[in-house]
Scaffold this motif. Structure first.
Motif, PDB file in Angstrom:
ATOM      1  N   ILE A 154       1.081  -1.038  -0.130  1.00  0.00           N
ATOM      2  CA  ILE A 154       0.065   0.059   0.049  1.00  0.00           C
ATOM      3  C   ILE A 154       0.779   1.118   0.102  1.00  0.00           C
ATOM      4  O   ILE A 154       1.296   1.609   1.136  1.00  0.00           O
ATOM      5  CB  ILE A 154      -0.945  -0.198   1.025  1.00  0.00           C
ATOM      6  N   PRO A 155       1.108   1.769  -1.228  1.00  0.00           N
ATOM      7  CA  PRO A 155       1.905   2.953  -1.383  1.00  0.00           C
ATOM      8  C   PRO A 155       1.379   4.240  -0.587  1.00  0.00           C
ATOM      9  O   PRO A 155       0.336   4.258  -0.158  1.00  0.00           O
ATOM     10  CB  PRO A 155       2.195   3.232  -2.685  1.00  0.00           C
ATOM     11  N   GLU A 156       2.280   4.882  -0.209  1.00  0.00           N
ATOM     12  CA  GLU A 156       1.759   6.205   0.340  1.00  0.00           C
ATOM     13  C   GLU A 156       0.614   6.929  -0.355  1.00  0.00           C
ATOM     14  O   GLU A 156      -0.469   7.566   0.510  1.00  0.00           O
ATOM     15  CB  GLU A 156       3.032   7.304   0.459  1.00  0.00           C
ATOM     16  N   LYS A 157       0.559   7.046  -1.536  1.00  0.00           N
ATOM     17  CA  LYS A 157      -0.531   8.122  -2.178  1.00  0.00           C
ATOM     18  C   LYS A 157      -1.748   7.282  -2.026  1.00  0.00           C
ATOM     19  O   LYS A 157      -2.917   7.791  -1.958  1.00  0.00           O
ATOM     20  CB  LYS A 157      -0.268   8.000  -3.833  1.00  0.00           C
ATOM     21  N   GLU A 158      -1.832   5.737  -2.102  1.00  0.00           N
ATOM     22  CA  GLU A 158      -2.938   5.039  -1.828  1.00  0.00           C
ATOM     23  C   GLU A 158      -3.525   5.283  -0.309  1.00  0.00           C
ATOM     24  O   GLU A 158      -4.530   5.377  -0.025  1.00  0.00           O
ATOM     25  CB  GLU A 158      -2.728   3.522  -1.966  1.00  0.00           C
ATOM     26  N   LEU A 159      -2.830   5.009   0.585  1.00  0.00           N
ATOM     27  CA  LEU A 159      -2.982   5.306   1.995  1.00  0.00           C
ATOM     28  C   LEU A 159      -3.595   6.798   2.399  1.00  0.00           C
ATOM     29  O   LEU A 159      -4.504   6.838   2.754  1.00  0.00           O
ATOM     30  CB  LEU A 159      -1.898   5.168   2.947  1.00  0.00           C
ATOM     31  N   LEU A 160      -3.050   7.829   1.665  1.00  0.00           N
ATOM     32  CA  LEU A 160      -3.275   9.027   1.794  1.00  0.00           C
ATOM     33  C   LEU A 160      -4.851   9.262   1.153  1.00  0.00           C
ATOM     34  O   LEU A 160      -5.739  10.098   1.607  1.00  0.00           O
ATOM     35  CB  LEU A 160      -2.510  10.126   1.002  1.00  0.00           C
ATOM     36  N   ALA A 161      -5.294   8.452   0.146  1.00  0.00           N
ATOM     37  CA  ALA A 161      -6.408   8.472  -0.570  1.00  0.00           C
ATOM     38  C   ALA A 161      -7.661   7.863   0.133  1.00  0.00           C
ATOM     39  O   ALA A 161      -8.736   8.124  -0.008  1.00  0.00           O
ATOM     40  CB  ALA A 161      -6.325   8.205  -2.070  1.00  0.00           C
ATOM     41  N   LEU A 162      -7.214   6.988   1.174  1.00  0.00           N
ATOM     42  CA  LEU A 162      -8.462   6.351   1.819  1.00  0.00           C
ATOM     43  C   LEU A 162      -8.765   7.269   2.979  1.00  0.00           C
ATOM     44  O   LEU A 162      -8.530   7.881   3.341  1.00  0.00           O
ATOM     45  CB  LEU A 162      -7.573   5.196   2.522  1.00  0.00           C
ATOM     46  N   GLY A 163     -10.346   6.956   3.090  1.00  0.00           N
ATOM     47  CA  GLY A 163     -10.963   7.656   4.098  1.00  0.00           C
ATOM     48  C   GLY A 163     -12.459   7.008   4.165  1.00  0.00           C
ATOM     49  O   GLY A 163     -12.875   6.146   3.246  1.00  0.00           O
ATOM     50  N   GLY A 164     -13.142   7.437   5.061  1.00  0.00           N
ATOM     51  CA  GLY A 164     -14.269   6.990   5.356  1.00  0.00           C
ATOM     52  C   GLY A 164     -14.541   5.725   6.071  1.00  0.00           C
ATOM     53  O   GLY A 164     -13.554   4.995   6.637  1.00  0.00           O
ATOM     54  N   ALA A 165     -15.914   4.839   6.015  1.00  0.00           N
ATOM     55  CA  ALA A 165     -16.085   3.763   6.602  1.00  0.00           C
ATOM     56  C   ALA A 165     -15.322   2.642   6.054  1.00  0.00           C
ATOM     57  O   ALA A 165     -15.226   1.519   6.833  1.00  0.00           O
ATOM     58  CB  ALA A 165     -17.610   3.432   6.732  1.00  0.00           C
ATOM     59  N   ASP A 166     -15.005   2.237   4.670  1.00  0.00           N
ATOM     60  CA  ASP A 166     -14.276   1.174   4.268  1.00  0.00           C
ATOM     61  C   ASP A 166     -12.579   1.247   4.267  1.00  0.00           C
ATOM     62  O   ASP A 166     -12.245   0.417   3.649  1.00  0.00           O
ATOM     63  CB  ASP A 166     -14.867   1.235   2.803  1.00  0.00           C
ATOM     64  N   ALA A 167     -12.208   2.222   4.846  1.00  0.00           N
ATOM     65  CA  ALA A 167     -10.802   2.594   4.981  1.00  0.00           C
ATOM     66  C   ALA A 167     -10.139   1.264   5.311  1.00  0.00           C
ATOM     67  O   ALA A 167      -9.053   0.522   4.790  1.00  0.00           O
ATOM     68  CB  ALA A 167     -10.137   3.737   5.509  1.00  0.00           C
ATOM     69  N   LEU A 168     -10.272   0.738   6.323  1.00  0.00           N
ATOM     70  CA  LEU A 168      -9.727  -0.408   7.115  1.00  0.00           C
ATOM     71  C   LEU A 168     -10.165  -1.649   6.432  1.00  0.00           C
ATOM     72  O   LEU A 168      -8.916  -2.358   6.208  1.00  0.00           O
ATOM     73  CB  LEU A 168     -10.035  -0.687   8.723  1.00  0.00           C
ATOM     74  N   SER A 169     -11.181  -1.795   5.676  1.00  0.00           N
ATOM     75  CA  SER A 169     -11.378  -2.993   4.945  1.00  0.00           C
ATOM     76  C   SER A 169     -10.662  -2.832   3.660  1.00  0.00           C
ATOM     77  O   SER A 169     -10.205  -3.970   3.309  1.00  0.00           O
ATOM     78  CB  SER A 169     -12.912  -2.862   4.751  1.00  0.00           C
TER      79      SER A 169
END
Length: 185
Positions: A154-169
């Protein structure tokens, strides 16, 4: 509502367990809990991820690799600062504060001012609240080690783009651990 889980990487893949954070008061306590999970999984020198989520407000990932210092990523520091579990993760080091600065009483005169400071200092100075107490400055948005999961796919850009209820999933899915995480949700 909070969700907290541990994902321990073992020879057989990822093992998940839900966890209670009621007895966790510091990052050190959380790291000890993660290391115990590694020991129970028989993977003391491997990786454990602690996932903490408060509904849609914020999520945090703490990575513990063996005896190394924990690495932390928080999706929204300002939202986490309003949470008791978020406060555990928002260490002085992560926020760029000097932990000894608040405890340094040697620089204070007897009237409570710093050496050379006027006793009539303006209460509205930057860094102080209207009541004269130091204001906690916590940035809105992501904070911490954005490369925390880069070596796991999971590169930095992908991690930074995550948010909301499904992020951990989404993180668990990218790690190949979605099914084991869902079993403890």
């Amino acid at each position: 509502m909070y969700f907290a889980a541990l994902l321990a990487r073992t020879e057989d893949g990822w093992e998940a367990s839900d966890t209670e954070l009621d007895d966790v008061e510091t990052l050190s306590d959380l790291s000890d809990l993660a290391r115990e999970a590694l020991a129970e999984a028989g993977a003391e020198d491997d990786t454990v991820l602690v996932f903490i989520e408060q509904e849609d407000a914020w999520f945090g990932v703490v990575r513990v690799d063996g005896e190394e210092d924990p690495r932390i990523y928080i999706s929204d520091a300002a939202a986490a600062a309003r949470s008791s579990y978020g406060e555990i993760l928002l260490t002085d080091e992560l926020l760029g504060k000097d932990p000894d600065a608040a405890d340094d009483l040697d620089a204070l005169d007897l009237d409570g001012t710093e050496d050379g400071e006027s006793a009539a200092a303006d209460d509205d100075e930057e860094g102080e609240g209207g009541d004269g107490t130091p204001a906690e400055i916590v940035p809105a948005g992501p904070i911490g080690d954005t490369g925390i999961l880069a070596d796991l796919g999971i590169p930095e850009k992908e991690l930074l783009a995550l948010g909301g209820a499904d992020a951990l999933s989404e993180i668990a899915d990218a790690l190949g651990a979605a099914e084991v995480l869902e079993t403890v949700r």
